[in-house]
Write an enzyme that holds these catalytic residues in place. Structure first.
Site, PDB file in Angstrom:
ATOM      1  N   HIS A  90     -27.917  22.855 -26.083  1.00 49.61           N
ATOM      2  CA  HIS A  90     -26.574  22.413 -26.430  1.00 49.61           C
ATOM      3  C   HIS A  90     -26.589  21.009 -27.031  1.00 49.61           C
ATOM      4  O   HIS A  90     -25.540  20.430 -27.283  1.00 49.61           O
ATOM      5  CB  HIS A  90     -25.671  22.402 -25.188  1.00 49.61           C
ATOM      6  CG  HIS A  90     -25.294  23.762 -24.710  1.00 49.61           C
ATOM      7  ND1 HIS A  90     -25.998  24.409 -23.742  1.00 49.61           N
ATOM      8  CD2 HIS A  90     -24.299  24.592 -25.087  1.00 49.61           C
ATOM      9  CE1 HIS A  90     -25.442  25.602 -23.524  1.00 49.61           C
ATOM     10  NE2 HIS A  90     -24.418  25.724 -24.328  1.00 49.61           N
TER      11      HIS A  90
ATOM     12  N   SER B   2     -12.715  26.513 -21.430  1.00 48.99           N
ATOM     13  CA  SER B   2     -13.927  26.442 -20.621  1.00 48.99           C
ATOM     14  C   SER B   2     -14.164  25.044 -20.070  1.00 48.99           C
ATOM     15  O   SER B   2     -14.793  24.865 -19.035  1.00 48.99           O
ATOM     16  CB  SER B   2     -15.128  26.877 -21.461  1.00 48.99           C
ATOM     17  OG  SER B   2     -14.974  28.207 -21.866  1.00 48.99           O
TER      18      SER B   2
ATOM     19  N   TYR C 116     -18.135  32.066 -33.571  1.00 45.05           N
ATOM     20  CA  TYR C 116     -18.052  33.092 -32.531  1.00 45.05           C
ATOM     21  C   TYR C 116     -17.024  34.155 -32.897  1.00 45.05           C
ATOM     22  O   TYR C 116     -17.262  35.345 -32.722  1.00 45.05           O
ATOM     23  CB  TYR C 116     -17.695  32.416 -31.199  1.00 45.05           C
ATOM     24  CG  TYR C 116     -17.589  33.357 -30.030  1.00 45.05           C
ATOM     25  CD1 TYR C 116     -18.728  33.785 -29.371  1.00 45.05           C
ATOM     26  CD2 TYR C 116     -16.348  33.799 -29.575  1.00 45.05           C
ATOM     27  CE1 TYR C 116     -18.643  34.646 -28.287  1.00 45.05           C
ATOM     28  CE2 TYR C 116     -16.253  34.647 -28.491  1.00 45.05           C
ATOM     29  CZ  TYR C 116     -17.400  35.075 -27.851  1.00 45.05           C
ATOM     30  OH  TYR C 116     -17.300  35.927 -26.782  1.00 45.05           O
TER      31      TYR C 116
ATOM     32  N   ARG D  62     -16.913  33.233 -18.715  1.00 41.54           N
ATOM     33  CA  ARG D  62     -15.547  33.494 -18.282  1.00 41.54           C
ATOM     34  C   ARG D  62     -15.089  34.865 -18.785  1.00 41.54           C
ATOM     35  O   ARG D  62     -15.277  35.856 -18.120  1.00 41.54           O
ATOM     36  CB  ARG D  62     -14.619  32.384 -18.802  1.00 41.54           C
ATOM     37  CG  ARG D  62     -14.397  31.263 -17.835  1.00 41.54           C
ATOM     38  CD  ARG D  62     -13.390  30.238 -18.313  1.00 41.54           C
ATOM     39  NE  ARG D  62     -12.526  30.591 -19.417  1.00 41.54           N
ATOM     40  CZ  ARG D  62     -11.363  31.252 -19.325  1.00 41.54           C
ATOM     41  NH1 ARG D  62     -10.917  31.615 -18.168  1.00 41.54           N
ATOM     42  NH2 ARG D  62     -10.641  31.519 -20.397  1.00 41.54           N
TER      43      ARG D  62
END
Length: 192
Positions: A5, A37, A79, A145
């Protein structure tokens, strides 16, 4: 293969140099969904770009600009595009990393099988993701999640979404990037 990340700027120079054989795949998520998130870090802080991996916009722009400079080595995915058409995005990924699918593999449904195997739903169901922990002790389940595009609408008001989106877009647009998403008819406390 390395999953990280860290911001592009912090990658080792051996990875970033023009003659490097490394390929970089960056997946960017819509900031409104991503903010859910990180909700525990606070909405205002997140809007300012304060979160565990550095300023949000700087993080995104580092990889975006690298993908424009070196499209054969740095691939920038959204995404939301992956969720909308995972088969095309998987084919694109295979080409960039140097392992394109053969016609026989495509006809045999190999791409679809890989997509199902690597789907959010399948990965979330793995035992390691349900009961594992990272070195800091945080449970791995918190990283999975819902994986739904647009889930921010259940948590943020339209005014929060507009404020946040404007902050992000004013920084991204000069670089030719937009992460804007439709907001019509949605948002917490929406009465329409």
């Amino acid at each position: 293969m390395l999953g990280t990340h860290i911001p592009y700027q912090m990658l080792p120079s051996s990875v970033k140099k023009l003659d490097s054989k490394c390929r970089i795949v960056y997946v960017c998520r819509n900031p409104l969904d991503q903010s859910i998130s990180y909700w525990h870090e606070g909405f205002e802080g997140y809007c300012r770009g304060v979160h565990g991996f550095g300023p949000l916009v700087d993080h995104v722009l580092g990889y975006w600009e690298a993908s424009l400079e070196r499209p054969d080595k740095v691939m920038f995915f959204k995404y939301e595009d992956m969720k909308a058409d995972i088969v095309s995005q998987t084919k694109r990924l295979a080409e960039v990393i140097g392992f394109p699918f053969s016609g026989e593999e495509e006809e045999g449904g190999v791409i679809e099988k890989i997509c199902r195997f690597c789907s959010f739903e399948n990965l979330k169901s793995l035992e390691a993701k349900q009961s594992g922990r990272i070195k800091s002790g945080v449970e791995t389940s918190v990283f999975f999640r819902k994986g739904k595009v647009g889930d921010w609408k259940q948590h943020q008001s339209p005014s929060h979404a507009e404020y946040f989106e404007n902050k992000v877009e004013e920084k991204l647009n000069p670089h030719g990037l937009s992460l804007k998403v439709p907001r019509e008819g949605c948002g917490k406390n929406n009465t329409s």
